[in-house]
Scaffold this motif. Structure first.
Motif, PDB file in Angstrom:
ATOM      1  N   GLY A  73       0.819  -1.218   0.000  1.00 18.61           N
ATOM      2  CA  GLY A  73       0.000   0.000   0.000  1.00 18.61           C
ATOM      3  C   GLY A  73       0.844   1.255   0.000  1.00 18.61           C
ATOM      4  O   GLY A  73       0.524   2.238  -0.683  1.00 18.61           O
ATOM      5  N   ALA A  74       1.935   1.223   0.760  1.00 20.04           N
ATOM      6  CA  ALA A  74       2.829   2.381   0.781  1.00 20.04           C
ATOM      7  C   ALA A  74       3.468   2.587  -0.588  1.00 20.04           C
ATOM      8  O   ALA A  74       3.618   3.734  -1.043  1.00 20.04           O
ATOM      9  CB  ALA A  74       3.901   2.197   1.852  1.00 20.04           C
ATOM     10  N   LYS A 120      12.691   0.798  -0.318  1.00 19.88           N
ATOM     11  CA  LYS A 120      12.503   0.220   1.020  1.00 19.88           C
ATOM     12  C   LYS A 120      11.156  -0.499   1.110  1.00 19.88           C
ATOM     13  O   LYS A 120      11.063  -1.584   1.671  1.00 19.88           O
ATOM     14  CB  LYS A 120      12.579   1.295   2.101  1.00 19.88           C
ATOM     15  N   PHE A 121      10.117   0.123   0.566  1.00 16.53           N
ATOM     16  CA  PHE A 121       8.801  -0.508   0.588  1.00 16.53           C
ATOM     17  C   PHE A 121       8.790  -1.787  -0.254  1.00 16.53           C
ATOM     18  O   PHE A 121       8.164  -2.785   0.124  1.00 16.53           O
ATOM     19  CB  PHE A 121       7.714   0.450   0.102  1.00 16.53           C
ATOM     20  N   ALA A 149      10.271  -9.200  10.770  1.00 16.78           N
ATOM     21  CA  ALA A 149      10.763  -7.986  11.442  1.00 16.78           C
ATOM     22  C   ALA A 149      11.483  -7.085  10.447  1.00 16.78           C
ATOM     23  O   ALA A 149      11.354  -5.860  10.506  1.00 16.78           O
ATOM     24  CB  ALA A 149      11.697  -8.367  12.593  1.00 16.78           C
ATOM     25  N   GLY A 150      12.216  -7.689   9.512  1.00 17.40           N
ATOM     26  CA  GLY A 150      12.876  -6.904   8.469  1.00 17.40           C
ATOM     27  C   GLY A 150      11.861  -6.195   7.583  1.00 17.40           C
ATOM     28  O   GLY A 150      12.072  -5.050   7.175  1.00 17.40           O
ATOM     29  N   SER A 151      10.765  -6.852   7.295  1.00 14.00           N
ATOM     30  CA  SER A 151       9.701  -6.238   6.501  1.00 14.00           C
ATOM     31  C   SER A 151       9.125  -5.028   7.223  1.00 14.00           C
ATOM     32  O   SER A 151       8.942  -3.958   6.621  1.00 14.00           O
ATOM     33  CB  SER A 151       8.600  -7.264   6.226  1.00 14.00           C
ATOM     34  N   ILE A 168       9.076   1.007   8.168  1.00 13.67           N
ATOM     35  CA  ILE A 168       9.388   2.158   9.029  1.00 13.67           C
ATOM     36  C   ILE A 168      10.473   3.014   8.384  1.00 13.67           C
ATOM     37  O   ILE A 168      10.357   4.252   8.341  1.00 13.67           O
ATOM     38  CB  ILE A 168       9.807   1.674  10.433  1.00 13.67           C
ATOM     39  N   TRP A 169      11.512   2.380   7.849  1.00 16.94           N
ATOM     40  CA  TRP A 169      12.592   3.109   7.205  1.00 16.94           C
ATOM     41  C   TRP A 169      12.069   3.883   5.992  1.00 16.94           C
ATOM     42  O   TRP A 169      12.425   5.036   5.771  1.00 16.94           O
ATOM     43  CB  TRP A 169      13.687   2.137   6.812  1.00 16.94           C
TER      44      TRP A 169
END
Length: 159
Positions: free
Chosen positions: A44-45, A79-80, A142-144, A149-150
């Motif tokens: 979505g981002a 990143k997304f 967690a990396g996802s 966030i990044w």
């Protein structure tokens, strides 16, 4: 009236099988929901950022100004995209993990004497490998989330 001497063993076998089925079903559903949410967040981002970038290019800004505005957002888009990819990887690892957990429970030997079900060496190997894949799936998930966030931070800084 004859009582089956193996009735207790049969009941333990049934309980063991029910536990395996319930454990597999609940862990698959939980992992599925969490990973779907991560994929939805990152995907979505990405779509929202692409829409924002399309509006920048459709505006009356000069070509040079558009490129300067585009560069920081491309990093966030990356990143997304990595976050979405890690969510898919985590989903695949979660599937394999759940499959191995089920194989671990199925891999127990059944016997007519107490304790009725005994863990085999093959089942122990399945458990260890499942635990490894489980932690890899957790780290990928967690990396996802970290990539999301990044990416949000990069968008905030760029905007």
């Amino acid at each position: 009236m004859s009582v089956d001497p193996h009735e207790w063993a049969k009941e333990v076998f049934r309980d063991h099988a029910r536990r395996a089925e319930a454990m597999e079903a609940s862990s698959i559903e939980s992992a599925n929901l969490a990973l779907r949410a991560l994929l939805l967040l990152n995907g979505g981002a990405s779509v929202a950022l692409l829409g924002f970038l399309a509006s920048i290019f459709s505006s009356n800004h000069s070509s040079e100004n558009q490129i300067e505005m585009l560069i920081p957002f491309i990093g966030a888009l990356g990143k997304f995209a990595w976050g979405a990819g890690l969510a898919v990887l985590s989903a695949a690892l979660a599937y394999l993990t759940n499959s191995l957990y089920a194989r671990w429970l199925i891999g127990y030997d059944r016997q007519w004497d107490w304790p009725y079900v005994v863990e085999t060496s093959a089942a122990k190997r399945e458990w260890r490998f499942a635990m490894l894949l489980n932690w890899l799936a957790v780290f990928a998930g967690a990396g996802s989330l970290g990539m999301f966030i990044w990416g949000c931070i990069k968008v905030g800084v760029a905007y």
